[in-house]
Design a protein around this motif. Structure first.
Motif, PDB file in Angstrom:
ATOM      1  N   ASN A 395       0.829  -1.209   0.000  1.00 27.26           N
ATOM      2  CA  ASN A 395       0.000   0.000   0.000  1.00 27.26           C
ATOM      3  C   ASN A 395       0.860   1.253   0.000  1.00 27.26           C
ATOM      4  OD1 ASN A 395      -2.510   1.301  -0.047  1.00 27.26           O
ATOM      5  ND2 ASN A 395      -2.509   1.583   2.171  1.00 27.26           N
ATOM      6  N   GLN A 396       2.087   1.126  -0.463  1.00 25.47           N
ATOM      7  CA  GLN A 396       2.954   2.296  -0.530  1.00 25.47           C
ATOM      8  C   GLN A 396       2.528   3.201  -1.681  1.00 25.47           C
ATOM      9  OE1 GLN A 396       7.250   1.283   0.179  1.00 25.47           O
ATOM     10  NE2 GLN A 396       6.503  -0.803  -0.040  1.00 25.47           N
ATOM     11  N   SER A 397       2.688   4.495  -1.490  1.00 23.24           N
ATOM     12  CA  SER A 397       2.255   5.448  -2.520  1.00 23.24           C
ATOM     13  C   SER A 397       3.148   5.384  -3.749  1.00 23.24           C
ATOM     14  CB  SER A 397       2.243   6.866  -1.945  1.00 23.24           C
ATOM     15  OG  SER A 397       3.532   7.213  -1.441  1.00 23.24           O
ATOM     16  N   GLY A 398       4.444   5.131  -3.547  1.00 22.16           N
ATOM     17  CA  GLY A 398       5.353   5.043  -4.684  1.00 22.16           C
ATOM     18  C   GLY A 398       5.210   3.719  -5.404  1.00 22.16           C
ATOM     19  N   PHE A 399       5.000   3.773  -6.725  1.00 24.90           N
ATOM     20  CA  PHE A 399       4.766   2.545  -7.482  1.00 24.90           C
ATOM     21  C   PHE A 399       5.979   1.633  -7.481  1.00 24.90           C
ATOM     22  CE2 PHE A 399       4.951   0.173 -11.532  1.00 24.90           C
ATOM     23  CZ  PHE A 399       3.839  -0.639 -11.345  1.00 24.90           C
ATOM     24  N   LEU A 400       7.180   2.187  -7.606  1.00 26.86           N
ATOM     25  CA  LEU A 400       8.381   1.358  -7.671  1.00 26.86           C
ATOM     26  C   LEU A 400       8.570   0.563  -6.388  1.00 26.86           C
ATOM     27  CD1 LEU A 400      10.956   0.428  -9.082  1.00 26.86           C
ATOM     28  CD2 LEU A 400      12.101   2.479  -8.205  1.00 26.86           C
ATOM     29  N   GLU A 401       8.405   1.211  -5.236  1.00 27.40           N
ATOM     30  CA  GLU A 401       8.547   0.516  -3.958  1.00 27.40           C
ATOM     31  C   GLU A 401       7.492  -0.574  -3.811  1.00 27.40           C
ATOM     32  OE1 GLU A 401       8.440   3.746  -4.368  1.00 27.40           O
ATOM     33  OE2 GLU A 401      10.488   4.383  -3.858  1.00 27.40           O
ATOM     34  N   ARG A 402       6.272  -0.249  -4.173  1.00 30.91           N
ATOM     35  CA  ARG A 402       5.192  -1.232  -4.079  1.00 30.91           C
ATOM     36  C   ARG A 402       5.451  -2.417  -5.005  1.00 30.91           C
ATOM     37  NH1 ARG A 402       0.136   0.312  -7.188  1.00 30.91           N
ATOM     38  NH2 ARG A 402       0.647   2.324  -6.276  1.00 30.91           N
ATOM     39  N   PHE A 403       5.891  -2.145  -6.224  1.00 30.64           N
ATOM     40  CA  PHE A 403       6.158  -3.210  -7.195  1.00 30.64           C
ATOM     41  C   PHE A 403       7.281  -4.122  -6.707  1.00 30.64           C
ATOM     42  CE2 PHE A 403       8.419  -5.041 -10.756  1.00 30.64           C
ATOM     43  CZ  PHE A 403       7.401  -5.528 -11.559  1.00 30.64           C
ATOM     44  N   THR A 404       8.372  -3.516  -6.227  1.00 33.11           N
ATOM     45  CA  THR A 404       9.515  -4.313  -5.773  1.00 33.11           C
ATOM     46  C   THR A 404       9.133  -5.195  -4.600  1.00 33.11           C
ATOM     47  OG1 THR A 404      10.993  -2.538  -6.489  1.00 33.11           O
ATOM     48  CG2 THR A 404      11.902  -4.193  -5.003  1.00 33.11           C
ATOM     49  N   GLU A 405       8.397  -4.649  -3.644  1.00 32.13           N
ATOM     50  CA  GLU A 405       7.930  -5.438  -2.508  1.00 32.13           C
ATOM     51  C   GLU A 405       7.044  -6.584  -2.972  1.00 32.13           C
ATOM     52  OE1 GLU A 405       6.518  -6.746   1.335  1.00 32.13           O
ATOM     53  OE2 GLU A 405       8.320  -5.668   0.685  1.00 32.13           O
ATOM     54  N   ALA A 406       6.138  -6.316  -3.910  1.00 29.29           N
ATOM     55  CA  ALA A 406       5.239  -7.363  -4.412  1.00 29.29           C
ATOM     56  C   ALA A 406       6.015  -8.442  -5.165  1.00 29.29           C
ATOM     57  CB  ALA A 406       4.178  -6.747  -5.321  1.00 29.29           C
ATOM     58  N   LEU A 407       7.024  -8.054  -5.921  1.00 28.84           N
ATOM     59  CA  LEU A 407       7.801  -9.024  -6.697  1.00 28.84           C
ATOM     60  C   LEU A 407       8.472 -10.033  -5.778  1.00 28.84           C
ATOM     61  CD1 LEU A 407       8.964  -9.982  -9.402  1.00 28.84           C
ATOM     62  CD2 LEU A 407      10.798  -8.300  -9.119  1.00 28.84           C
ATOM     63  N   PHE A 408       9.086  -9.572  -4.711  1.00 24.61           N
ATOM     64  CA  PHE A 408       9.776 -10.487  -3.808  1.00 24.61           C
ATOM     65  C   PHE A 408       8.782 -11.253  -2.925  1.00 24.61           C
ATOM     66  CE2 PHE A 408      13.261  -7.578  -4.897  1.00 24.61           C
ATOM     67  CZ  PHE A 408      14.228  -8.510  -5.231  1.00 24.61           C
ATOM     68  N   TYR A 409       7.695 -10.612  -2.537  1.00 25.30           N
ATOM     69  CA  TYR A 409       6.690 -11.300  -1.713  1.00 25.30           C
ATOM     70  C   TYR A 409       6.069 -12.470  -2.482  1.00 25.30           C
ATOM     71  CZ  TYR A 409       2.407 -12.118   0.979  1.00 25.30           C
ATOM     72  OH  TYR A 409       1.389 -12.707   1.700  1.00 25.30           O
ATOM     73  N   TYR A 410       5.609 -12.210  -3.699  1.00 22.71           N
ATOM     74  CA  TYR A 410       4.938 -13.271  -4.450  1.00 22.71           C
ATOM     75  C   TYR A 410       5.923 -14.299  -5.010  1.00 22.71           C
ATOM     76  CZ  TYR A 410       0.500 -10.929  -3.945  1.00 22.71           C
ATOM     77  OH  TYR A 410      -0.651 -10.377  -3.422  1.00 22.71           O
ATOM     78  N   SER A 411       7.179 -13.920  -5.214  1.00 22.47           N
ATOM     79  CA  SER A 411       8.183 -14.928  -5.577  1.00 22.47           C
ATOM     80  C   SER A 411       8.314 -15.948  -4.456  1.00 22.47           C
ATOM     81  CB  SER A 411       9.535 -14.261  -5.846  1.00 22.47           C
ATOM     82  OG  SER A 411       9.480 -13.424  -6.978  1.00 22.47           O
ATOM     83  N   THR A 412       8.335 -15.471  -3.210  1.00 18.97           N
ATOM     84  CA  THR A 412       8.401 -16.379  -2.066  1.00 18.97           C
ATOM     85  C   THR A 412       7.125 -17.199  -1.957  1.00 18.97           C
ATOM     86  OG1 THR A 412       9.765 -14.746  -0.908  1.00 18.97           O
ATOM     87  CG2 THR A 412       8.826 -16.512   0.410  1.00 18.97           C
ATOM     88  N   MET A 413       5.992 -16.557  -2.181  1.00 19.19           N
ATOM     89  CA  MET A 413       4.715 -17.261  -2.097  1.00 19.19           C
ATOM     90  C   MET A 413       4.631 -18.394  -3.130  1.00 19.19           C
ATOM     91  SD  MET A 413       1.811 -17.354  -0.428  1.00 19.19           S
ATOM     92  CE  MET A 413       1.490 -15.758   0.313  1.00 19.19           C
ATOM     93  N   PHE A 414       5.036 -18.119  -4.369  1.00 18.82           N
ATOM     94  CA  PHE A 414       4.998 -19.153  -5.402  1.00 18.82           C
ATOM     95  C   PHE A 414       6.026 -20.246  -5.130  1.00 18.82           C
ATOM     96  CE2 PHE A 414       2.466 -16.198  -7.885  1.00 18.82           C
ATOM     97  CZ  PHE A 414       1.626 -17.051  -8.579  1.00 18.82           C
ATOM     98  N   ASP A 415       7.157 -19.881  -4.552  1.00 17.45           N
ATOM     99  CA  ASP A 415       8.156 -20.877  -4.186  1.00 17.45           C
ATOM    100  C   ASP A 415       7.562 -21.869  -3.187  1.00 17.45           C
ATOM    101  OD1 ASP A 415      10.664 -22.119  -4.093  1.00 17.45           O
ATOM    102  OD2 ASP A 415      11.284 -20.921  -2.386  1.00 17.45           O
ATOM    103  N   SER A 416       6.828 -21.358  -2.202  1.00 20.86           N
ATOM    104  CA  SER A 416       6.209 -22.247  -1.219  1.00 20.86           C
ATOM    105  C   SER A 416       5.092 -23.073  -1.845  1.00 20.86           C
ATOM    106  CB  SER A 416       5.657 -21.428  -0.050  1.00 20.86           C
ATOM    107  OG  SER A 416       4.522 -20.665  -0.430  1.00 20.86           O
ATOM    108  N   LEU A 417       4.383 -22.486  -2.800  1.00 13.38           N
ATOM    109  CA  LEU A 417       3.289 -23.215  -3.454  1.00 13.38           C
ATOM    110  C   LEU A 417       3.825 -24.371  -4.285  1.00 13.38           C
ATOM    111  CD1 LEU A 417       0.194 -22.924  -3.522  1.00 13.38           C
ATOM    112  CD2 LEU A 417       0.447 -21.641  -5.651  1.00 13.38           C
ATOM    113  N   GLU A 418       4.993 -24.167  -4.913  1.00 13.71           N
ATOM    114  CA  GLU A 418       5.615 -25.248  -5.685  1.00 13.71           C
ATOM    115  C   GLU A 418       5.916 -26.445  -4.791  1.00 13.71           C
ATOM    116  OE1 GLU A 418       6.300 -25.755  -8.856  1.00 13.71           O
ATOM    117  OE2 GLU A 418       5.439 -23.848  -9.521  1.00 13.71           O
TER     118      GLU A 418
END
Length: 535
Positions: A395-418
């Motif tokens: 929920n960060q106002s800056g798009f770059l910060e939000r995108f970077t956080e989401a990229l690493f968060y969901y990479s970890t999430m998909f890793d666990s799902l695998e």
């Protein structure tokens, strides 16, 4: 004719003409390693040592010179790959890597001399030959893996660069990067790993760049119910949320004969059969249980909430629990009013919110919407409010910060799902997460509802709204730990965090559960705190 046949024919004619000038240079069939010949390569037994070292040098070159490899793959033509030794040497010479490689590369044993049988023959079933074949296959696999890893790292950098260009308003550059990333993605395995995650984020960036924001729909609504169910089955995150909240609610209801649960997201009612059965076994007999389930209106006009309530009522009847259900259809949580819940002063109330409160932050007047809902929750004076949210900062106002956080968060999430390997649920569970990614990256304004925030921010917000934290006790920790035994993956971990519980993957917290209670008015005895309250 195979992909290498034309090149092999060209190289073969050349070696044949040179062989006719001198019989001493002709390779005798018995000198060719039988194992590699079966794989389509011509390597003399005496050259195995040299070929092994050359493959090692090629592997190192590919890891350390990714740009040269990319050019080599697109521009160069290499003849006769069946002649493995010459083929590898030709690539190394073009890369000009031989002189720069370390001189202390390990020596490789003469595998053929070790594996050769007493009669001079080579057996495919011999364990030494099997090891030799495995070593060669491992070299080939390492080369492919190194190339994919290099492309994956490049994709991550390009994704962040693309997000930065969007953040700066340079949409032409973002569009060109998307085209380049799609081309690079075509050479990577998109069934797992970074290839799959990158594909989802490229799709989300594409929608943001090329689709007007006001035409992008959010992921809320009745359509999510099916994906939610499969996400529940495929991995432990929703089960952790339900088990942990149920245990806290069960303990809060101890000693009360008329209890009322208000569920902010009924979905299929997956959370409540376990609580009904636990109440049925309560010493002294079960209480009267009222359940109010909030959910989106059905698009086909059916009263789906009532249908879920009827199924739960049948279960309650089968275990002798007195049960009453009320469904409240609302597209948004802020549309719910306290009078719709019909709470009685005689009831002990529990409010349950699993991944719902963050959606209030997407309202155009998010602060007032959040304050309004938390205000009427507090007015109900619930015995307990259970809150489960993603442990992320999307929920960060800056798009770059939000995108970077989401990229690493969901990479970890998909890793666990695998690692969970639940099919076919896994495919639809991935779609559930893909829709979250799309909403976080593609949407803005009120359409962006996946505004996840970390536990530290929820603590501050709920305390300011007049709530105080309750400890999730040892029983909740034990329940959550037992849940993980249902999944074969060893990377999941439960952690206690100041009375709250988090579920993570390899030390990265991904979801957080907490419990709350309306704080007493400021003029009450500030020194008196019930057992379990965090001050």
């Amino acid at each position: 004719m195979g992909p290498f046949d034309s090149a092999a024919s060209s190289g073969g004619s050349s070696s044949s003409s040179s062989g006719s000038s001198s019989s001493s240079t002709v390779t005798k069939p018995q000198d060719i390693d039988g194992l590699l010949a079966g794989a389509g390569y011509k390597v003399r037994s005496s050259d195995l040592h040299h070929v092994a070292q050359s493959l090692e040098r090629l592997e190192s070159a590919m890891v350390n010179s990714s740009s040269e490899i990319s050019q080599l793959a697109s521009d160069a033509v290499h003849y006769n790959p069946s002649d493995l030794g010459s083929w590898v040497d030709s690539i190394l010479s073009e890369l000009n890597q031989t002189a720069t490689l370390p001189s202390d590369l390990p020596d490789f044993p003469d595998l053929f001399s070790v594996c050769n049988q007493t009669d001079g023959s080579v057996s495919w079933t011999d364990p030494c030959v099997g090891a030799q074949h495995q070593n060669l296959a491992q070299h080939q696999l390492t080369v492919v893996t190194a190339m994919e890893e290099d492309s994956g790292i490049k994709l991550v950098h390009m994704l962040v660069t693309c997000a930065d260009s969007i953040h700066r308003g340079d949409f032409p550059l973002a569009g060109s990067l998307i085209v380049e990333m799609r081309s690079l993605l075509s050479g990577i395995n998109t069934e797992c790993g970074i290839g799959k995650v990158a594909g989802y984020f490229i799709d989300a960036l594409t929608r943001r760049v090329f689709t007007p924001h006001d035409t992008i729909t959010s992921t809320t609504g009745f359509e999510d119910v099916l994906l939610y169910h499969h996400y529940y089955e495929a991995c432990p995150y929703l089960k952790f949320a339900h088990f942990t909240a149920n245990q806290a609610i069960l303990e809060a209801f101890d000693g009360h004969d008329c209890v009322h649960v208000i569920d902010f997201n009924l979905m299929h009612g997956l959370q409540w059969p376990a609580l009904i059965q636990a109440l049925a076994l309560r010493p002294g007999g079960p209480p009267l249980l009222r359940l109010t389930g909030i959910g989106p209106p059905s698009p086909d006009g059916r009263d789906s909430l009532r249908e879920i309530g009827l199924r739960l009522a049948e279960l309650a009847r089968s275990v002798n629990v007195r049960f009453a259900f009320r469904g409240v259809a609302a597209a948004r949580l802020e549309d719910v009013k306290p009078w719709m819940l019909q709470v009685s002063p005689k009831e002990t109330v529990a409010v349950n919110s699993v991944m719902q409160l963050h959606r209030l932050l997407g309202n155009n007047q998010s602060s007032s919407a959040m304050e309004m809902v938390l205000g009427w929750i507090r007015s109900l004076n619930p015995k307990i409010m259970t809150v489960v949210e993603q442990e992320a900062d999307h929920n960060q106002s800056g798009f770059l910060e939000r995108f970077t956080e989401a990229l690493f968060y969901y990479s970890t999430m998909f890793d666990s799902l695998e690692a969970c390997c639940m099919m076919p649920e896994k495919g639809l569970a991935e779609m559930y997460l893909q829709r979250e990614i799309c909403n976080v990256v593609s949407c803005e304004g009120s359409a962006r509802v996946e505004r996840h925030e970390p536990l530290v921010k929820w603590r501050s917000r709920l305390r300011q709204a007049g709530f105080r934290a309750l400890h999730l006790g040892s029983n909740a920790f034990k329940q959550a730990s037992m849940l993980l035994t249902l999944f074969s993956a060893e990377g999941f971990s439960i952690e206690e965090n100041e009375g709250c519980l988090t579920l993570g993957w390899h030390s990265r917290p991904l979801i957080a559960a907490s419990a709350w209670q309306a704080a007493p008015p400021p003029d009450s005895n500030a020194n008196h705190h019930p057992l379990g309250v965090i001050v």
